[in-house]
Motif scaffolding. Structure first.
Motif, mmCIF file in Angstrom:
data_model
loop_
_atom_site.group_PDB
_atom_site.id
_atom_site.type_symbol
_atom_site.label_atom_id
_atom_site.label_comp_id
_atom_site.label_asym_id
_atom_site.label_seq_id
_atom_site.Cartn_x
_atom_site.Cartn_y
_atom_site.Cartn_z
ATOM 1 N N ALA A 1 -6.515 -16.466 39.192
ATOM 2 C CA ALA A 1 -6.193 -15.181 39.823
ATOM 3 C C ALA A 1 -7.473 -14.401 40.101
ATOM 4 O O ALA A 1 -7.594 -13.753 41.142
ATOM 5 C CB ALA A 1 -5.251 -14.375 38.949
ATOM 6 N N CYS A 2 -8.420 -14.469 39.184
ATOM 7 C CA CYS A 2 -9.710 -13.797 39.395
ATOM 8 C C CYS A 2 -10.419 -14.384 40.608
ATOM 9 O O CYS A 2 -10.954 -13.649 41.437
ATOM 10 C CB CYS A 2 -10.595 -13.920 38.163
ATOM 11 S SG CYS A 2 -10.099 -12.837 36.815
ATOM 12 N N ARG B 1 2.297 -11.371 33.745
ATOM 13 C CA ARG B 1 2.304 -12.577 32.907
ATOM 14 C C ARG B 1 3.735 -13.089 32.721
ATOM 15 O O ARG B 1 4.005 -14.284 32.841
ATOM 16 C CB ARG B 1 1.666 -12.287 31.550
ATOM 17 C CG ARG B 1 1.475 -13.530 30.691
ATOM 18 C CD ARG B 1 0.935 -13.168 29.322
ATOM 19 N NE ARG B 1 1.899 -12.403 28.545
ATOM 20 C CZ ARG B 1 2.957 -12.943 27.934
ATOM 21 N NH1 ARG B 1 3.196 -14.232 28.003
ATOM 22 N NH2 ARG B 1 3.777 -12.183 27.248
ATOM 23 N N VAL C 1 -5.374 -16.572 34.537
ATOM 24 C CA VAL C 1 -6.318 -15.474 34.710
ATOM 25 C C VAL C 1 -7.510 -15.934 35.542
ATOM 26 O O VAL C 1 -7.921 -15.259 36.489
ATOM 27 C CB VAL C 1 -6.783 -14.917 33.348
ATOM 28 C CG1 VAL C 1 -7.914 -13.910 33.520
ATOM 29 C CG2 VAL C 1 -5.620 -14.278 32.610
ATOM 30 N N ARG D 1 -13.834 -12.540 35.476
ATOM 31 C CA ARG D 1 -12.878 -12.483 34.372
ATOM 32 C C ARG D 1 -13.201 -11.337 33.427
ATOM 33 O O ARG D 1 -12.305 -10.649 32.952
ATOM 34 C CB ARG D 1 -12.871 -13.809 33.604
ATOM 35 C CG ARG D 1 -12.208 -14.924 34.381
ATOM 36 C CD ARG D 1 -12.229 -16.230 33.629
ATOM 37 N NE ARG D 1 -11.373 -16.102 32.470
ATOM 38 C CZ ARG D 1 -11.449 -16.879 31.408
ATOM 39 N NH1 ARG D 1 -12.342 -17.828 31.338
ATOM 40 N NH2 ARG D 1 -10.622 -16.712 30.401
ATOM 41 N N PHE E 1 -2.103 -13.067 39.701
ATOM 42 C CA PHE E 1 -1.791 -13.476 38.335
ATOM 43 C C PHE E 1 -0.290 -13.748 38.207
ATOM 44 O O PHE E 1 0.116 -14.747 37.610
ATOM 45 C CB PHE E 1 -2.257 -12.401 37.356
ATOM 46 C CG PHE E 1 -2.111 -12.763 35.904
ATOM 47 C CD1 PHE E 1 -2.380 -14.031 35.439
ATOM 48 C CD2 PHE E 1 -1.716 -11.800 34.995
ATOM 49 C CE1 PHE E 1 -2.253 -14.353 34.085
ATOM 50 C CE2 PHE E 1 -1.591 -12.103 33.641
ATOM 51 C CZ PHE E 1 -1.856 -13.388 33.195
ATOM 52 N N TRP F 1 -0.300 -5.944 33.540
ATOM 53 C CA TRP F 1 -0.758 -7.303 33.215
ATOM 54 C C TRP F 1 0.371 -8.068 32.522
ATOM 55 O O TRP F 1 0.675 -9.200 32.872
ATOM 56 C CB TRP F 1 -1.985 -7.190 32.316
ATOM 57 C CG TRP F 1 -2.510 -8.470 31.719
ATOM 58 C CD1 TRP F 1 -1.860 -9.322 30.872
ATOM 59 C CD2 TRP F 1 -3.816 -9.015 31.901
ATOM 60 N NE1 TRP F 1 -2.689 -10.349 30.514
ATOM 61 C CE2 TRP F 1 -3.889 -10.190 31.129
ATOM 62 C CE3 TRP F 1 -4.929 -8.600 32.628
ATOM 63 C CZ2 TRP F 1 -5.034 -10.973 31.071
ATOM 64 C CZ3 TRP F 1 -6.073 -9.385 32.569
ATOM 65 C CH2 TRP F 1 -6.117 -10.550 31.808
#
Length: 79
Positions: A24-25, A53, A21, A32, A15, A49
């Motif tokens: 990255a998942c 970000r 998102v 997700r 991420f 997180w």
């Protein structure tokens, strides 16, 4: 609990690198809904997180600035 940090850490690393998102998942092999559940239920993960970000945003701004100042070479094909 520590075993959970492996997939969490993998997701957060991706991420921070990618800034998406969903992407990255996919890179971390996670759904997700799983990472959003972690974010909603785990204050420590939520903080990580947010840090990821922010790092992603910084990377994107740096890349945009680099392209604006120095351009980007691309091959141009005709016919």
């Amino acid at each position: 609990v520590q075993r959970l940090w492996r997939p969490k850490g993998r997701f957060l690393r991706e991420f921070a690198r990618i800034g998406s998102v969903a992407m990255a998942c996919r890179a971390a092999g996670l759904a997700r809904r799983t990472v959003y559940r972690w974010r909603d239920s785990d204050a420590d993960f939520r903080g990580r997180w947010e840090a990821a970000r922010l790092r992603a945003g910084e990377r994107q701004r740096d890349a945009a600035t680099e392209r604006a100042l120095h351009g980007e070479e691309r091959p141009v094909w005709h016919d």
